[in-house]
Design a protein around this motif. Structure first.
Motif, mmCIF file in Angstrom:
data_model
loop_
_atom_site.group_PDB
_atom_site.id
_atom_site.type_symbol
_atom_site.label_atom_id
_atom_site.label_comp_id
_atom_site.label_asym_id
_atom_site.label_seq_id
_atom_site.Cartn_x
_atom_site.Cartn_y
_atom_site.Cartn_z
ATOM 1 N N SER A 222 19.642 -66.353 14.635
ATOM 2 C CA SER A 222 19.124 -65.017 14.369
ATOM 3 C C SER A 222 19.291 -64.064 15.546
ATOM 4 N N PHE A 225 22.640 -62.398 15.233
ATOM 5 C CA PHE A 225 22.991 -61.771 13.952
ATOM 6 C C PHE A 225 23.364 -60.312 14.138
ATOM 7 N N VAL A 229 24.477 -59.583 8.246
ATOM 8 C CA VAL A 229 23.915 -60.915 8.021
ATOM 9 C C VAL A 229 22.386 -60.850 8.079
ATOM 10 N N GLN A 232 20.993 -59.084 4.937
ATOM 11 C CA GLN A 232 21.107 -59.929 3.751
ATOM 12 C C GLN A 232 20.049 -61.039 3.778
ATOM 13 N N GLY A 233 19.842 -61.654 4.971
ATOM 14 C CA GLY A 233 18.818 -62.685 5.098
ATOM 15 C C GLY A 233 17.434 -62.115 4.833
ATOM 16 N N GLN A 236 16.935 -61.612 1.175
ATOM 17 C CA GLN A 236 16.670 -62.835 0.420
ATOM 18 C C GLN A 236 15.250 -63.345 0.622
ATOM 19 N N GLN A 237 14.694 -63.080 1.825
ATOM 20 C CA GLN A 237 13.344 -63.573 2.088
ATOM 21 C C GLN A 237 12.260 -62.653 1.563
#
Lengths: 279, 316
Positions: A222, A225, A229, A232-233, A236-237
Motif C-alpha cells: 500500500s 500504490f 490501484v 480501486q482497492g 472494493q473495500q
C-alpha cells in the motif's frame, strides 16, 4: 447531416437550434457519470454528520482514514518523472526521425509502429519477472521505467511530427554560424517546439496518471500504490460508502481535468495519426 | 456528378495527400552530425530493447516452457499453444474480443463522426460542447468505471431504477451475461468516441470548402456530398483512427476488468483479461503468455492490412 456539410450556406435558424438541442442532450447524457461523481463527493455522506447541502467533509474523512495522501504523492511523483524522462528520450529520437534520411531511420520508425501494436500484457509479464530479480518490482522507479517505455513510440512520433513543421533553413543558418548539430537541435529546434513538447508531455502525463494494468501487476504494498490501484482497492473495500469512494475518485480526477481545462488546445491526437501514416 | 466537381475532388485529394505527408524535401550535407544523430537516438533504442524487445524474446521463450513466474520450467514446445487453442474459454474470449473491438471501433466512430459534423456547423456554444464532450477521454478509467458502477451495478442504482420506472422490469446490467457484455461495450464507446470526434474534426478542418460549393453548383445533394466528398476526403484519417482504435480495444484491460472483472460467467472476458487471469490468478505462465502472443500475431496482421490500406488511399 444535410446542414452539417454546408456550413457556409444560409441554414435556417430552426436547423441551428435543432442541432443545439441535439448537442445539449448528447452532452448532458455523456456527462452524467462524471457529474454524479462530483455531486456525490460534495454531498453529506452517511459517515459524516453534516446538515449543509455542500460539504468537504468527505474529503477530510478519506484523507484522514485512508492512504489516499500517500497514493496521491506517489502518483504525482511517478507521473512527473515519466513526463520529464519521456520528453528527454523522445525529443532527440523524434529529431532523428524527422531529419534523418536513411533506410535505418525508416526501419526504426516501422519498428516503433509494430511495438505500439503489441499488447501491453506481452511485455508486462517478462518485465515483472526481470524487475523482481533486480528489485524494481513493487518499486516506483520500476514503474517509471515501464511507463517511459510505453510512451516511447507515440511520444517519438508526436515530437517528429512537430519537428517536421520547423523549417530546416533555420538550422542551416545556425550551422553556418558554427553551431553543431546538437547545438542547433537544442537552441533552434527544441526552443521553437514548446507546443510539440507540451502535447507530448500531456500524452505521457495521461498515460502514467491513468495506467491501471502495470501498477496492478507491479505494486503489491500500500505504501507504494499509485492512485489507480489505491482508488480501486478503496472502492472494493467501501462499496456502499459512495460519498467516500467518490471523494477519492475526485482526487484522482482533478489533475487531468485541470490540465485539460488549461491546455486543451495541445491535446492533439491528430498529430499521432499524421505522423503514423506519413512515414 | 459532373466533371467540374470530380476534378475539384481529385485536386483536393491530391492536396490532402501532400499535406498529409507533411514534409518538404529536406536535405542536409552528408555525414554532418551523423554521429550526433546516433547519440540522439541511442536512449530511445536502449529503452526499446530493454522495455519492448527483451520482454518479447523472453516471453517467446516462456510460451514454449511450462514454467511459473519464478522458474522457466521444462521445455514443452508448442504444447501451450495447442492447449490454449483447444480451450473453449479461449474461443469464447476471442468472440468477445471481436465483438468488443467491432462495437468499440465503429460505435465510437459513428458517434464521433456525427458529433464532429454537427460541431463543424455554426451551433451556439459549439466550442464549449467540444471541450465538454472530450471529458470521457480525459477522465481516468478507474474513476469513470467507479461512476458507471454507481449508475448501473446494484438493483437500486439509478439506471435499474429508471428501467423499472419505465416498465422494463429489473435490469441486471452487470449480473446478466448478455446485458453485462452490452454494458461493457457501451462503456467502451462512451470512453472512446471523443478520440474519434477529435480525429475526425481535425480531418474535416483540412477539407477545402470550395469542393462543396462546386458540388452544390453541380447539383449534388447533401447525402451525395457526404458519401462522395466528405467520406473519401477524410478516408486516410479514418483508416488511421480505425487502426489506432483497434489496437486500443484489443489491448484494453482496465475498461473491462474494472467494470465486470471479466464476469459474469466469463461473458465479458476478453483475450487480455484471460491472459492476465491465466498468469496472475491461475499461475500458468506458459499458456498465459501464449494467449498474449496469439493476440499479438493477430493484431500485427490486422494493423498491417489496414496500414497498407492507408498507403493505397494516399496514392489514389
Amino acid at each position: 447531416m444535410s446542414a452539417a456539410t454546408v456550413p457556409l450556406s444560409k441554414v435556417a435558424l430552426r436547423g441551428r437550434w435543432w442541432r443545439f438541442a441535439v448537442l445539449l442532450i448528447v452532452t448532458t447524457v455523456v456527462l452524467v457519470p462524471v457529474l454524479s461523481t462530483l455531486l456525490l463527493s460534495i454531498r453529506p455522506g452517511t459517515l459524516t454528520a453534516d446538515a449543509a447541502p455542500i460539504t468537504l467533509a468527505n474529503f477530510k474523512h478519506v484523507f484522514a482514514s485512508s492512504d489516499v495522501a500517500v497514493w496521491l504523492v506517489n502518483s504525482l511523483g511517478v507521473t512527473l518523472a515519466t513526463v520529464v524522462v519521456s520528453v528527454i528520450v523522445a525529443a532527440p529520437a523524434g529529431y532523428v526521425l524527422s531529419r534523418g534520411r536513411s533506410k535505418a531511420v525508416s526501419a526504426y520508425s516501422l519498428l516503433l509502429f509494430l511495438i505500439q501494436s503489441l499488447p501491453a500484457i506481452t511485455a508486462i509479464i517478462p518485465l515483472f519477472i526481470l524487475f523482481a530479480k533486480v528489485g524494481l518490482a513493487d518499486n516506483l522507479i520500476g514503474l517509471v521505467v515501464v511507463y517511459v517505455g510505453s510512451t516511447l513510440s507515440v511520444a517519438t512520433w508526436m515530437m517528429a511530427a512537430y519537428f517536421d513543421t520547423i523549417p530546416q533553413t533555420l538550422e542551416e543558418a545556425a550551422w553556418v554560424d558554427g553551431c553543431s548539430v546538437f547545438g542547433s537541435f537544442v537552441r533552434v529546434v527544441l526552443r521553437n517546439s514548446l507546443p510539440g513538447v507540451l502535447s507530448t508531455a500531456i500524452f505521457a502525463f495521461l498515460l502514467a496518471w491513468n495506467d491501471y494494468l502495470v501498477a496492478l501487476v507491479f505494486l503489491k504494498s500500500s505504501n507504494v500504490f499509485t492512485l489507480p490501484v489505491g482508488v480501486q482497492g478503496f472502492f472494493q473495500q467501501n462499496q456502499t460508502d459512495w460519498s467516500s469512494v467518490m471523494a477519492v475518485a475526485v482526487v484522482m480526477l482533478l489533475p487531468p481535468v485541470v490540465i485539460f481545462a488549461f491546455l486543451n488546445k495541445y491535446f492533439s491526437v491528430g498529430g499521432i495519426g499524421g505522423s503514423l501514416a506519413g512515414r | 456528378m459532373a466533371t467540374t466537381g470530380l476534378n475539384r475532388l481529385r485536386l483536393a485529394r491530391a492536396g490532402v495527400g501532400v499535406a498529409g505527408a507533411g514534409r518538404t524535401g529536406v536535405r542536409r550535407s552528408p555525414n554532418r552530425g551523423a554521429f550526433t544523430l546516433l547519440v540522439l537516438i541511442a536512449p530511445s533504442v536502449l529503452l526499446l530493447v530493454l522495455i519492448n524487445a527483451y520482454p518479447l524474446v523472453y516471453g517467446a521463450i516462456q510460451s514454449i516452457h511450462r514454467g511459473t513466474l519464478i522458474t522457466t520450467g521444462p521445455l514443452v514446445g508448442l504444447e501451450n499453444y495447442t492447449d490454449v487453442l483447444a480451450d473453449p474459454r479461449f474461443w469464447k474470449a476471442t468472440v468477445f474480443t471481436l465483438v468488443f473491438t467491432l462495437v468499440g471501433v465503429f460505435g465510437s466512430w459513428v458517434i464521433g463522426l456525427t458529433l464532429a459534423l454537427l460541431l463543424r456547423t455554426k451551433v451556439p456554444g459549439g466550442p464549449v460542447f467540444k471541450v465538454l464532450l472530450m471529458t470521457p477521454w480525459v477522465v481516468p478509467i478507474v474513476v469513470s468505471s467507479t461512476a458507471w458502477n454507481w449508475l448501473v451495478a446494484a438493483p437500486d442504482s439509478p439506471l435499474p431504477t429508471l428501467t423499472r420506472w419505465l416498465g422494463f422490469g429489473d435490469a441486471l446490467f452487470l449480473a446478466d451475461p448478455t446485458l453485462a457484455a452490452i454494458t461493457v461495450c457501451v462503456f467502451k464507446v462512451w470512453v472512446s468516441f471523443p478520440f474519434m470526434m477529435l480525429m475526425t474534426s481535425a480531418a474535416l478542418a483540412s477539407v477545402d470548402e470550395g469542393v462543396y460549393e462546386a458540388a452544390s453548383i453541380d447539383g449534388a445533394g447533401s447525402r451525395q456530398k457526404f458519401t462522395h466528398i466528405t467520406l473519401p476526403l477524410i478516408s486516410r484519417s479514418t483508416y488511421i483512427s480505425w487502426i489506432l482504435m483497434t489496437i486500443f480495444c484489443v489491448n484494453d484491460f482496465p475498461t473491462i476488468y474494472l467494470l465486470t472483472g471479466g464476469g459474469p460467467v466469463d461473458s465479458t472476458t476478453s483475450l487480455i483479461v484471460l491472459a492476465y487471469r491465466t498468469v496472475f490468478q491461475d499461475f500458468q505462465t506458459g499458456p498465459g503468455v501464449a494467449i498474449a502472443f496469439i493476440m499479438t500475431i493477430a493484431l500485427v496482421a490486422v494493423s498491417t492490412v489496414l496500414y497498407r490500406q492507408i498507403r493505397k488511399v494516399e496514392i489514389a
